[in-house]
Design a protein around this motif. Structure first.
Motif, short mmCIF file in Angstrom:
data_model
loop_
_atom_site.label_atom_id
_atom_site.label_comp_id
_atom_site.label_asym_id
_atom_site.label_seq_id
_atom_site.Cartn_x
_atom_site.Cartn_y
_atom_site.Cartn_z
N VAL A 1 23.82 41.62 -2.62
CA VAL A 1 24.51 41.50 -3.78
C VAL A 1 25.73 41.84 -3.33
O VAL A 1 25.92 43.18 -2.78
CB VAL A 1 24.27 42.10 -5.05
CG1 VAL A 1 25.35 41.81 -6.11
CG2 VAL A 1 22.88 41.40 -5.42
N VAL A 2 27.12 41.22 -3.23
CA VAL A 2 28.44 41.50 -2.82
C VAL A 2 29.11 41.75 -3.89
O VAL A 2 29.33 40.91 -4.68
CB VAL A 2 28.94 40.75 -1.61
CG1 VAL A 2 28.06 41.05 -0.30
CG2 VAL A 2 28.79 39.34 -1.80
N GLU A 3 29.96 42.67 -4.00
CA GLU A 3 30.88 43.02 -5.18
C GLU A 3 32.40 42.71 -5.11
O GLU A 3 32.99 42.96 -4.12
CB GLU A 3 30.94 44.53 -5.60
CG GLU A 3 31.50 44.98 -6.85
CD GLU A 3 31.66 46.33 -7.19
OE1 GLU A 3 31.16 47.03 -6.29
OE2 GLU A 3 31.94 46.81 -8.32
N ASN A 4 32.77 41.73 -5.91
CA ASN A 4 34.25 41.62 -6.07
C ASN A 4 34.82 42.65 -6.55
O ASN A 4 34.49 43.18 -7.83
CB ASN A 4 34.63 40.36 -6.84
CG ASN A 4 34.31 38.96 -5.98
OD1 ASN A 4 33.81 39.21 -5.06
ND2 ASN A 4 34.41 37.75 -6.74
N THR A 5 36.08 43.09 -6.06
CA THR A 5 37.07 43.93 -6.57
C THR A 5 38.23 43.59 -6.77
O THR A 5 38.63 42.48 -6.24
CB THR A 5 36.84 45.25 -5.71
OG1 THR A 5 37.58 44.97 -4.67
CG2 THR A 5 35.65 45.64 -5.26
N ASN B 1 34.60 37.93 -2.55
CA ASN B 1 33.61 37.44 -1.59
C ASN B 1 33.13 35.87 -1.83
O ASN B 1 33.30 35.42 -3.00
CB ASN B 1 32.16 38.18 -1.91
CG ASN B 1 32.55 39.73 -1.30
OD1 ASN B 1 32.26 40.09 -0.48
ND2 ASN B 1 32.66 40.54 -2.36
N LEU B 2 32.65 35.19 -0.86
CA LEU B 2 32.57 33.93 -0.84
C LEU B 2 31.32 33.88 -0.05
O LEU B 2 30.96 34.13 1.17
CB LEU B 2 33.70 32.97 -0.40
CG LEU B 2 33.51 31.44 -0.26
CD1 LEU B 2 33.51 31.04 -1.59
CD2 LEU B 2 34.77 30.80 0.62
N PRO C 1 30.73 39.15 -9.81
CA PRO C 1 32.11 38.72 -9.96
C PRO C 1 32.86 40.05 -10.57
O PRO C 1 32.25 40.76 -11.17
CB PRO C 1 32.04 37.56 -10.82
CG PRO C 1 30.72 37.39 -11.23
CD PRO C 1 29.80 38.32 -10.42
N LEU C 2 34.03 39.99 -10.72
CA LEU C 2 35.05 40.67 -11.16
C LEU C 2 35.07 40.63 -12.70
O LEU C 2 35.19 39.65 -13.24
CB LEU C 2 36.50 40.78 -10.76
CG LEU C 2 37.08 42.07 -10.86
CD1 LEU C 2 36.85 43.25 -10.42
CD2 LEU C 2 38.69 41.53 -10.24
#
Lengths: 213, 91
Positions: free
Chosen positions: A105-109, A114-115, A181-182
């Motif tokens: 899981v990659v976190e948007n800030t 991330n795509l 997502p943020l």
């Protein structure tokens, strides 16, 4: 009249053209799939109802599952930490079966977007999002997402400032990816159940963002 | 071979025949190990139903500007891909 066409012979009573029957001859690979499936059933490797069960299970998964995971991560910082450390075991806490899949899981800030893409085929976190959209499997998306992600994002309606770093993740081997997502600032008062409804499929692939409400 | 996070590495620039899961566009490129994600059977052998070796799999991060000469100048954008250890050269 909006449907006033000249050639009425080819129109349904609704005024739209009839759709062609979906009865094309089988392709080589469709025939191969049917042959292998029937052979496996004949050999007793699995039964026809078991195949149907598996298809039903696959169809029951949808982006609502991923949204449940995202909303929990927004509400519970400890869960979020576990999710970013080991996506599969955290999702299993919420009773989502991840199976042999490894989930990153990659976190948007506010600074990082991330795509997700799979250039080699169409790897997708099906256990949390269901079947991938058709465009995800196209050569166009797969080739352009890694080469010109900002242009691709613009075409999806996502415009990022140049100062936001874009991180593309090419799902080349055994990992599957989900974007966290943020969370929009305007959702501070919302409940976890309300938040789930805001989380779109595209926001978890990275081709979308969640708008302020 | 165990490569620690943050190590600068190079992807081998070869094109062996058969099923390969190292995309062409990262071969010969320099990247940084983001993390090791575990040990997995080699898909290059699995694809042909051979007894497969187990290899460490790494997430490697590349700068977009290192991958594409026409990418937005001075951009910090990155690309992460999973690469098996036998495709990685330490430099």
């Amino acid at each position: 009249m909006p449907h006033d066409h000249h050639d009425h012979d080819h129109l349904s009573p609704s005024g739209h053209p009839y759709r062609q029957d979906n009865d094309e001859p089988l392709t080589y690979w469709q025939l191969m799939e049917i042959s292998v499936r029937e052979l496996m059933i004949e050999k007793g490797k699995f039964s026809a109802p078991e195949i149907n069960q598996q298809i039903d299970l696959m169809d029951s998964r949808s982006p609502a599952d991923g949204a449940t995971v995202v909303a929990r991560a927004w509400m519970d910082p400890d869960f979020k930490k576990r999710l970013l450390e080991n996506g599969a075991s955290a999702a299993e806490e919420l009773d989502f079966e991840i199976g042999p899949m490894h989930l990153v899981v990659v976190e948007n800030t506010p600074k990082i977007h991330n795509l997700i893409v799979c250039t080699l085929c169409s790897c997708y976190p099906r256990n949390l999002l269901g079947l991938p959209p058709d465009w995800y499997k196209t050569k166009e998306y797969r080739s352009r997402a890694v080469k010109e992600p900002r242009t691709v994002l613009t075409e999806f309606g996502v415009s990022l400032p140049e100062s936001t770093v874009v991180r593309v993740h090419d799902s080349t081997a055994d990992m599957r990816y989900l974007v966290l997502p943020l969370r929009p600032e305007s959702t501070a008062e919302m409940s976890e159940v309300e938040l789930r409804k805001l989380v779109s499929r595209d926001s978890m692939i990275g081709t979308g963002v969640i708008q302020e409400i | 071979m165990m490569i620690s996070d943050g190590t600068v590495i190079k992807i081998k620039d070869t094109s062996p025949p058969g099923h390969i899961r190292t995309p062409k566009y990262i071969r010969g490129k320099i990247g940084v190990v983001e993390r090791c994600v575990g040990v997995f059977e080699n898909p290059e052998q699995l694809a042909y139903a051979l007894n497969a070796n187990s290899y460490s799999l790494y997430r490697v991060r590349f700068k977009m500007t290192d991958l594409w000469s026409d990418y937005l100048k001075d951009s910090d954008d990155t690309l992460d891909a999973e690469v098996f250890e036998h495709w990685i050269e330490e430099i």
